[in-house]
Scaffold this motif. Structure first.
Motif, PDB file in Angstrom:
ATOM      1  N   ASN A   6      68.748  89.867  92.375  1.00 40.63           N
ATOM      2  CA  ASN A   6      67.907  88.772  92.846  1.00 40.63           C
ATOM      3  C   ASN A   6      67.350  89.179  94.203  1.00 40.63           C
ATOM      4  O   ASN A   6      68.109  89.574  95.094  1.00 40.63           O
ATOM      5  CB  ASN A   6      68.726  87.495  93.029  1.00 40.63           C
ATOM      6  CG  ASN A   6      69.198  86.924  91.711  1.00 40.63           C
ATOM      7  OD1 ASN A   6      68.471  86.953  90.718  1.00 40.63           O
ATOM      8  ND2 ASN A   6      70.416  86.399  91.701  1.00 40.63           N
ATOM      9  N   ILE A   8      64.550  88.214  97.454  1.00 43.67           N
ATOM     10  CA  ILE A   8      63.481  87.457  98.140  1.00 43.67           C
ATOM     11  C   ILE A   8      62.870  88.406  99.151  1.00 43.67           C
ATOM     12  O   ILE A   8      63.572  88.978  99.989  1.00 43.67           O
ATOM     13  CB  ILE A   8      64.002  86.199  98.858  1.00 43.67           C
ATOM     14  CG1 ILE A   8      64.655  85.233  97.855  1.00 43.67           C
ATOM     15  CG2 ILE A   8      62.841  85.497  99.585  1.00 43.67           C
ATOM     16  CD1 ILE A   8      65.254  83.983  98.498  1.00 43.67           C
ATOM     17  N   HIS A  32      64.770  91.247  90.259  1.00 42.91           N
ATOM     18  CA  HIS A  32      64.400  89.898  89.835  1.00 42.91           C
ATOM     19  C   HIS A  32      63.843  89.206  91.068  1.00 42.91           C
ATOM     20  O   HIS A  32      64.589  88.684  91.893  1.00 42.91           O
ATOM     21  CB  HIS A  32      65.631  89.173  89.296  1.00 42.91           C
ATOM     22  CG  HIS A  32      65.344  87.780  88.861  1.00 42.91           C
ATOM     23  ND1 HIS A  32      66.291  86.773  88.881  1.00 42.91           N
ATOM     24  CD2 HIS A  32      64.206  87.195  88.414  1.00 42.91           C
ATOM     25  CE1 HIS A  32      65.739  85.656  88.460  1.00 42.91           C
ATOM     26  NE2 HIS A  32      64.485  85.889  88.168  1.00 42.91           N
ATOM     27  N   LEU A  34      62.439  86.509  93.274  1.00 40.25           N
ATOM     28  CA  LEU A  34      62.527  85.048  93.235  1.00 40.25           C
ATOM     29  C   LEU A  34      61.409  84.380  94.016  1.00 40.25           C
ATOM     30  O   LEU A  34      60.952  83.291  93.660  1.00 40.25           O
ATOM     31  CB  LEU A  34      63.863  84.581  93.830  1.00 40.25           C
ATOM     32  CG  LEU A  34      65.144  85.114  93.216  1.00 40.25           C
ATOM     33  CD1 LEU A  34      66.349  84.565  93.964  1.00 40.25           C
ATOM     34  CD2 LEU A  34      65.209  84.745  91.742  1.00 40.25           C
ATOM     35  N   ALA A  35      60.993  84.985  95.117  1.00 38.12           N
ATOM     36  CA  ALA A  35      59.999  84.339  95.983  1.00 38.12           C
ATOM     37  C   ALA A  35      59.507  85.323  97.024  1.00 38.12           C
ATOM     38  O   ALA A  35      60.149  86.353  97.289  1.00 38.12           O
ATOM     39  CB  ALA A  35      60.619  83.139  96.690  1.00 38.12           C
ATOM     40  N   ILE A  63      55.723  84.329  90.892  1.00 42.60           N
ATOM     41  CA  ILE A  63      56.733  83.877  91.866  1.00 42.60           C
ATOM     42  C   ILE A  63      56.067  83.003  92.931  1.00 42.60           C
ATOM     43  O   ILE A  63      54.894  83.171  93.236  1.00 42.60           O
ATOM     44  CB  ILE A  63      57.471  85.055  92.565  1.00 42.60           C
ATOM     45  CG1 ILE A  63      56.486  85.991  93.288  1.00 42.60           C
ATOM     46  CG2 ILE A  63      58.330  85.824  91.585  1.00 42.60           C
ATOM     47  CD1 ILE A  63      57.148  86.977  94.240  1.00 42.60           C
ATOM     48  N   THR A 113      65.798  77.825  97.773  1.00 45.55           N
ATOM     49  CA  THR A 113      65.800  78.861  96.730  1.00 45.55           C
ATOM     50  C   THR A 113      67.189  79.487  96.620  1.00 45.55           C
ATOM     51  O   THR A 113      67.711  79.690  95.515  1.00 45.55           O
ATOM     52  CB  THR A 113      64.747  79.948  97.054  1.00 45.55           C
ATOM     53  OG1 THR A 113      63.493  79.318  97.251  1.00 45.55           O
ATOM     54  CG2 THR A 113      64.642  80.967  95.940  1.00 45.55           C
ATOM     55  N   SER A 116      69.777  77.095  95.131  1.00 39.17           N
ATOM     56  CA  SER A 116      69.668  76.797  93.698  1.00 39.17           C
ATOM     57  C   SER A 116      69.937  78.017  92.810  1.00 39.17           C
ATOM     58  O   SER A 116      69.703  77.970  91.596  1.00 39.17           O
ATOM     59  CB  SER A 116      68.295  76.197  93.379  1.00 39.17           C
ATOM     60  OG  SER A 116      67.300  77.103  93.746  1.00 39.17           O
ATOM     61  N   LEU A 117      70.459  79.080  93.391  1.00 39.11           N
ATOM     62  CA  LEU A 117      70.868  80.224  92.556  1.00 39.11           C
ATOM     63  C   LEU A 117      71.988  79.794  91.615  1.00 39.11           C
ATOM     64  O   LEU A 117      72.836  78.986  92.008  1.00 39.11           O
ATOM     65  CB  LEU A 117      71.426  81.347  93.443  1.00 39.11           C
ATOM     66  CG  LEU A 117      70.453  82.236  94.211  1.00 39.11           C
ATOM     67  CD1 LEU A 117      71.221  83.075  95.237  1.00 39.11           C
ATOM     68  CD2 LEU A 117      69.699  83.132  93.248  1.00 39.11           C
ATOM     69  N   GLU A 121      76.003  83.730  91.694  1.00 39.11           N
ATOM     70  CA  GLU A 121      74.970  84.740  91.967  1.00 39.11           C
ATOM     71  C   GLU A 121      74.608  84.762  93.445  1.00 39.11           C
ATOM     72  O   GLU A 121      74.686  83.754  94.139  1.00 39.11           O
ATOM     73  CB  GLU A 121      73.704  84.455  91.140  1.00 39.11           C
ATOM     74  CG  GLU A 121      73.897  84.762  89.677  1.00 39.11           C
ATOM     75  CD  GLU A 121      72.589  84.795  88.903  1.00 39.11           C
ATOM     76  OE1 GLU A 121      71.524  85.042  89.496  1.00 39.11           O
ATOM     77  OE2 GLU A 121      72.657  84.564  87.681  1.00 39.11           O
ATOM     78  N   VAL A 123      71.824  86.787  96.512  1.00 37.37           N
ATOM     79  CA  VAL A 123      70.471  87.306  96.669  1.00 37.37           C
ATOM     80  C   VAL A 123      70.460  88.441  97.687  1.00 37.37           C
ATOM     81  O   VAL A 123      71.253  88.450  98.632  1.00 37.37           O
ATOM     82  CB  VAL A 123      69.508  86.170  97.097  1.00 37.37           C
ATOM     83  CG1 VAL A 123      69.841  85.658  98.503  1.00 37.37           C
ATOM     84  CG2 VAL A 123      68.048  86.604  97.053  1.00 37.37           C
TER      85      VAL A 123
END
Ligand code: BDR
Ligand code: CA
Length: 319
Positions: A6, A8, A32, A34-35, A63, A113, A116-117, A121, A123
């Motif tokens: 994950n 960002i 992955h 995310l943002a 994203i 963000t 809400s993983l 998990e 990041v």
């Protein structure tokens, strides 16, 4: 897909931020995304946010983009339009974005963000601009640190600088923010100038990219060409793509020399303000340092993998 990290990305696009995102977008098997959160740096927040929105859509990424900090924590902004152009992307004009901005408050957006993983998990944060947003995030919502696996950032140097003799742009722009992040205790990989200066795209590959039919190749080629004509690179055989070292390290750590050492940031008003003070005296600390500093890189492999990624994304998108 469970081996994907994950991610960002937090940046200030910025030519090399733009190429870094291209590299990440070319590797969905590894990242992955995310943002993307933006931060004032190479250009004003409005310009870098517009650029991030355009880039995300241009690279076919679905994203959210959130607008981050307008100014550094204490300092006045000093943009880098001489290197990145008036629009921040070498004056390359990508199509206007269609999707709305996800949030006007990047710090809150980062928090939401990360919160809400899915349970269990974490990041990886990839900052490629000044560390303002990340520092504010850690100050306002310190609990998110538990969900951060690692920070792989572009900034600093063990030796030398590019804004002052000892100050690298991202750290020099907001040293107080950098100090907060380096003092966070989280595992950090510092992709600083010692390695990033060695990592670039040369004139030959840039010309080839510019001459391709694919829109991604052409845009990347034109942006890098702008870099090559700037005061920093005009007499050099290649332009360093500093920010892409972050994702390249995650993909190919074997092409870098990484050394653990304590790093602190000079927040004084003296001539070394913004310097990352890297303590290479490995006999001098008892506990393992939380920061890893990239000290060397294989320039040939870096260019090979990066250019390959640009072609891969272009082919996939068929633009
Ligand atoms: C850093 O400064 C910025 O101009 C680049 O985008 C990169 O993040 C290099 O010192
Ligand atoms: Ca940057």
């Amino acid at each position: 897909m469970e081996n994907r990290r994950n991610i960002i990305m937090d940046g200030d696009p910025g030519i090399d931020d733009a190429v870094a995102l291209c590299l990440a977008a070319a590797h969905p098997e590894a990242f992955h995304l995310l943002a993307f959160t933006t931060v004032t740096g190479n250009q004003t927040i409005d310009k870098v946010t517009e650029n991030a929105r355009r880039l995300v859509e241009f690279y076919g990424l679905d994203i959210p983009v959130a607008k981050g900090s307008v100014v550094p924590i204490l300092r006045k902004i000093e943009t880098a339009s001489d290197i990145h152009g008036k629009n921040g992307m070498g004056n390359v004009e990508l199509p206007k974005p269609v999707k709305p901005l996800a949030s006007e408050n990047g710090v809150l957006f980062l928090y939401e963000t990360i919160k809400s993983l899915p349970e269990g998990e974490k990041v990886t944060l990839v900052p490629t601009g000044p560390l303002t947003n990340i520092a504010l995030l850690f100050r306002v919502f310190p609990e998110v640190k538990e969900r951060v696996d690692e920070i792989v950032l572009m900034g600093g140097a063990a030796f030398g600088g590019n804004v002052t003799p000892t100050g690298e742009f991202n750290i020099y722009e907001d040293p107080e923010a950098a100090a907060i992040v380096f003092d966070s205790g989280l595992p950090i990989v510092m992709c600083g100038l010692d390695a990033t200066n060695l990592c670039g795209i040369d004139r030959e590959h840039t010309a080839k990219l510019m001459g391709e039919n694919g829109a991604v190749c052409r845009a990347v080629g034109q942006m890098v060409q702008f870099y090559l004509e700037s005061v920093v690179y005009k007499d050099k055989p290649y332009a360093s793509i500093h920010d892409a070292v972050t994702f390249m390290y995650l993909l190919h750590p074997e092409i870098f020399k990484a050394v653990k050492m304590p790093v602190s940031v000079d927040c004084s008003e003296n001539k070394n303000r913004g310097m990352t003070v890297c303590d290479i005296r490995d006999w001098n600390y008892d506990t393992e340092p939380s920061t890893t500093v990239l000290m060397d890189a294989d320039s040939v492999k870096f260019q090979e993998y990066l250019v390959e990624a640009v072609y891969t994304l272009d082919r996939r998108l068929g633009k």
